[in-house]
Design a protein around this motif. Structure first.
Motif, mmCIF file in Angstrom:
data_model
loop_
_atom_site.group_PDB
_atom_site.id
_atom_site.type_symbol
_atom_site.label_atom_id
_atom_site.label_comp_id
_atom_site.label_asym_id
_atom_site.label_seq_id
_atom_site.Cartn_x
_atom_site.Cartn_y
_atom_site.Cartn_z
ATOM 1 N N TYR A 94 11.795 4.274 -4.478
ATOM 2 C CA TYR A 94 9.720 3.834 -5.095
ATOM 3 C C TYR A 94 9.749 4.502 -6.469
ATOM 4 O O TYR A 94 8.412 4.240 -7.293
ATOM 5 C CB TYR A 94 8.628 4.612 -4.636
ATOM 6 C CG TYR A 94 9.215 4.397 -2.583
ATOM 7 C CD1 TYR A 94 7.402 3.425 -2.509
ATOM 8 C CD2 TYR A 94 9.809 4.997 -1.694
ATOM 9 C CE1 TYR A 94 7.299 2.641 -1.809
ATOM 10 C CE2 TYR A 94 9.687 4.288 -0.409
ATOM 11 C CZ TYR A 94 8.524 2.957 -0.222
ATOM 12 O OH TYR A 94 8.810 2.516 1.145
ATOM 13 N N ALA A 95 10.578 5.671 -6.405
ATOM 14 C CA ALA A 95 10.548 5.802 -8.057
ATOM 15 C C ALA A 95 10.276 5.130 -9.682
ATOM 16 O O ALA A 95 10.909 3.694 -9.804
ATOM 17 C CB ALA A 95 11.428 6.784 -8.508
ATOM 18 N N GLY A 136 2.965 12.840 -11.474
ATOM 19 C CA GLY A 136 3.392 14.587 -11.117
ATOM 20 C C GLY A 136 3.387 15.242 -9.950
ATOM 21 O O GLY A 136 4.431 16.162 -10.450
ATOM 22 N N VAL A 137 2.929 14.625 -8.458
ATOM 23 C CA VAL A 137 3.657 15.006 -7.606
ATOM 24 C C VAL A 137 4.959 14.689 -7.626
ATOM 25 O O VAL A 137 6.207 14.000 -8.116
ATOM 26 C CB VAL A 137 3.665 13.854 -6.361
ATOM 27 C CG1 VAL A 137 3.691 15.061 -5.233
ATOM 28 C CG2 VAL A 137 1.731 13.848 -6.859
ATOM 29 N N ARG A 138 5.912 16.319 -7.147
ATOM 30 C CA ARG A 138 7.225 16.302 -6.944
ATOM 31 C C ARG A 138 7.723 15.786 -5.884
ATOM 32 O O ARG A 138 7.033 15.279 -5.092
ATOM 33 C CB ARG A 138 7.551 17.547 -7.014
ATOM 34 C CG ARG A 138 7.582 19.404 -7.845
ATOM 35 C CD ARG A 138 7.743 20.440 -7.760
ATOM 36 N NE ARG A 138 6.800 20.804 -6.393
ATOM 37 C CZ ARG A 138 7.084 21.948 -6.172
ATOM 38 N NH1 ARG A 138 8.557 22.724 -5.925
ATOM 39 N NH2 ARG A 138 6.472 22.321 -4.441
ATOM 40 N N ALA A 195 0.974 -1.549 0.141
ATOM 41 C CA ALA A 195 0.042 0.415 -0.200
ATOM 42 C C ALA A 195 0.784 0.975 0.520
ATOM 43 O O ALA A 195 0.379 2.084 -0.595
ATOM 44 C CB ALA A 195 -1.013 -0.260 1.012
ATOM 45 N N ARG A 196 2.136 1.010 0.712
ATOM 46 C CA ARG A 196 2.929 2.226 1.118
ATOM 47 C C ARG A 196 3.480 2.821 -0.413
ATOM 48 O O ARG A 196 3.853 3.625 -1.044
ATOM 49 C CB ARG A 196 3.932 2.190 2.021
ATOM 50 C CG ARG A 196 4.718 3.354 2.250
ATOM 51 C CD ARG A 196 5.144 3.008 3.646
ATOM 52 N NE ARG A 196 7.215 4.037 3.588
ATOM 53 C CZ ARG A 196 6.626 5.621 3.959
ATOM 54 N NH1 ARG A 196 5.364 5.494 4.388
ATOM 55 N NH2 ARG A 196 7.831 5.737 4.156
ATOM 56 N N HIS A 197 3.861 1.645 -0.835
ATOM 57 C CA HIS A 197 4.714 1.424 -2.359
ATOM 58 C C HIS A 197 3.916 2.376 -3.256
ATOM 59 O O HIS A 197 4.252 2.738 -4.535
ATOM 60 C CB HIS A 197 4.777 -0.163 -2.384
ATOM 61 C CG HIS A 197 5.753 -0.601 -1.291
ATOM 62 N ND1 HIS A 197 7.183 0.229 -2.150
ATOM 63 C CD2 HIS A 197 5.755 -1.635 -1.319
ATOM 64 C CE1 HIS A 197 8.407 -0.667 -0.897
ATOM 65 N NE2 HIS A 197 7.879 -2.036 -1.253
ATOM 66 N N THR A 198 2.718 1.276 -3.535
ATOM 67 C CA THR A 198 1.771 2.218 -4.363
ATOM 68 C C THR A 198 1.466 3.738 -4.079
ATOM 69 O O THR A 198 1.229 3.984 -5.128
ATOM 70 C CB THR A 198 -0.108 1.353 -4.234
ATOM 71 O OG1 THR A 198 -0.013 -0.057 -4.206
ATOM 72 C CG2 THR A 198 -0.634 1.875 -5.236
ATOM 73 N N TYR A 199 1.200 4.403 -3.210
ATOM 74 C CA TYR A 199 0.899 6.068 -2.775
ATOM 75 C C TYR A 199 1.676 6.245 -3.673
ATOM 76 O O TYR A 199 2.188 7.489 -4.388
ATOM 77 C CB TYR A 199 0.634 5.567 -1.224
ATOM 78 C CG TYR A 199 0.734 7.556 -0.481
ATOM 79 C CD1 TYR A 199 -0.834 8.069 -1.414
ATOM 80 C CD2 TYR A 199 2.119 7.923 -0.761
ATOM 81 C CE1 TYR A 199 -0.654 9.630 -0.861
ATOM 82 C CE2 TYR A 199 1.842 9.764 0.193
ATOM 83 C CZ TYR A 199 0.438 9.676 -0.543
ATOM 84 O OH TYR A 199 0.022 11.407 -0.107
ATOM 85 N N ALA A 200 3.428 6.082 -3.161
ATOM 86 C CA ALA A 200 4.290 6.607 -3.148
ATOM 87 C C ALA A 200 4.492 5.981 -4.931
ATOM 88 O O ALA A 200 4.631 7.335 -5.752
ATOM 89 C CB ALA A 200 5.763 6.301 -2.445
ATOM 90 N N THR A 201 4.399 5.556 -5.484
ATOM 91 C CA THR A 201 4.369 4.788 -7.248
ATOM 92 C C THR A 201 3.797 5.979 -7.645
ATOM 93 O O THR A 201 3.326 6.429 -8.889
ATOM 94 C CB THR A 201 4.622 4.251 -7.501
ATOM 95 O OG1 THR A 201 5.410 3.065 -6.963
ATOM 96 C CG2 THR A 201 4.738 3.134 -8.483
ATOM 97 N N VAL A 202 2.127 6.171 -6.948
ATOM 98 C CA VAL A 202 0.792 6.758 -7.828
ATOM 99 C C VAL A 202 1.017 8.113 -8.033
ATOM 100 O O VAL A 202 1.310 8.805 -9.147
ATOM 101 C CB VAL A 202 -0.237 6.415 -7.403
ATOM 102 C CG1 VAL A 202 -1.101 7.188 -7.581
ATOM 103 C CG2 VAL A 202 -1.033 4.917 -7.556
#
Length: 418
Positions: free
Chosen positions: A384-385, A363-365, A351-358
């Motif tokens: 995570y990128a 386009g979130v800096r 879930a945490r990986h998903t938030y960072a990747t999405v």
């Protein structure tokens, strides 16, 4: 007054072991007495230099043997001097007894497993202040694995702390990889735990040589599992009941906030705040780094918080959400993945990986993503990128046109504010 005489000789034994290596012996001589002993070290016969009483080459085994010999010479000479100063008659047998901690002069020696258990008890006493439960459980797991390793290799329940040398460290690492079939990063995590307690032993002078000298604990880069927005919404919209419904909601809450499992579990009323413009935020120090996470609360996590506002379990704990334990979460997440037709292995950390990747793909800096995740460095966020297929295709359109002989289209750029 007769002067005491003492000498130490290391030699290769003629009878070879089944492995083809030769055992190394140590001869203690003092005032006409002599004791020969095998030091539980071996080397290939052609790699032994008798003139120098050392192993040849720079292999790990050769360096470990030579380090043992260096240490033995220092310790034995120190024992010889202590006996002289105390007025004892120096004999080879007495030196042998003192070196191997045998007989009436035997000292209470620290043991490996006992030292680890002592450390773990201290961690338990400091739980919630200096140590989290997950960290304590890691050390306790390492202790159990060490017990099994020592019993298997040495056929005893414990060993003196002085036995913790490079050969022991290497043997434990091989045990984790071969006997326990652990992956490299899991091995590295356990070895770092051993290294921490080894450093404690060095600081307290329980051991004199660093068994990790020259040994690098290696980790490998992994590709975190994450969900696409489509997969995440598929899980969110699926109808579940009972414990599956709760587990799904906790997973989605983490996926829409980036909060780690421990931070979701400890989320309390004071962590949810509203600014002057009416925006709702989660502002909470991350449990692992103590860095404050500033996370704007979106509609879906708002709805989840509202859903569990009157939950008895959450109220009893003083938290906002009734989060099951990590093992229960991961067990039911596998079932949720199967019911939703998602082949990826779901865990709480996905879930945490998903938030960072999405966030990054939308386009979130990266600086803002790093702040929301509570990372200490942007380098951690870069882990995570991920470059998604859509962005790759977009970047390749110009090359495709050029290869087809078409005019290259300029990419749209936003106009700068005057």
């Amino acid at each position: 007054m007769k002067k005491d005489r003492f000498s130490l000789l290391f030699f290769k034994k003629s009878k070879l072991l089944k492995s083809g290596e030769a055992s190394i012996g140590m001869r203690i001589s003092a005032n006409g007495t002599r004791v020969d002993v095998t030091i539980n070290k071996s080397i290939e016969p052609h790699l032994w230099n008798q003139a120098k009483e050392r192993a040849k080459g720079t292999s790990k085994k050769a360096l470990d043997l030579n380090e043992y010999i260096d240490d033995a010479e220092i310790r034995m000479f120190k024992l010889f001097q202590e006996m002289q100063q105390d007025g004892y008659t120096v004999t080879a047998r007495e030196l042998y007894n003192r070196y191997f901690n045998i007989g009436p002069h035997k000292k209470v020696e620290r043991m490996i497993i006992a030292t680890f258990k002592e450390h773990n008890q201290e961690c338990r006493a400091l739980m919630g202040r200096d140590y989290e439960l997950g960290t304590i459980k890691k050390y306790e797991t390492v202790t159990r694995l060490l017990e099994r390793f020592i019993l298997k290799k040495y056929e005893v329940e414990d060993l003196p702390l002085t036995s913790l040398d490079r050969d022991f460290v290497h043997g434990f690492e091989m045990y984790l990889k071969i006997d326990r079939n652990q992956q490299q990063n899991t091995v590295a995590r356990y070895m770092k735990a051993v290294k921490k307690i080894t450093n404690r032993a060095l600081t307290n002078e329980w051991i004199t040589r660093n068994p990790f000298a020259g040994i690098k604990v290696r980790t490998v880069q992994t590709n975190p599992t994450f969900l696409s927005l489509e997969e995440l919404h598929l899980i969110y919209k699926h109808k579940f009941v009972g414990i599956l419904d709760v587990v799904r909601d906790m997973f989605v809450m983490s996926a829409f906030t980036g909060l780690a499992f421990i931070d979701i579990s400890n989320l309390r009323k004071e962590h949810v705040v509203e600014d002057n413009d009416g925006n709702t935020w989660i502002r909470k120090p991350r449990q692992k780094t103590e860095i404050v996470q500033n996370i704007p609360l979106l509609d879906i996590p708002k709805a989840i918080l509202k859903k569990y506002a009157d939950n008895p379990k959450a109220i009893e704990r003083g938290t906002l959400l009734p989060v099951p334990c990590n093992q229960v979460m991961n067990r039911y997440l596998k079932e949720i993945g199967n019911l939703c037709g998602i082949e990826k292995v779901l865990t709480t950390h996905v879930a945490r990986h998903t938030y960072a990747t999405v966030c990054l793909s939308q386009g979130v800096r990266i600086e803002n993503v790093s702040k929301m995740l509570g990372h200490t460095s942007i380098k951690m966020t870069q882990h995570y990128a991920r470059v998604l297929d859509s962005s790759i295709l977009e970047d390749m359109q110009g090359i495709r046109s050029a290869m087809a002989g078409e005019p290259t289209r300029k990419r749209r750029t936003s106009k700068k504010k005057q």
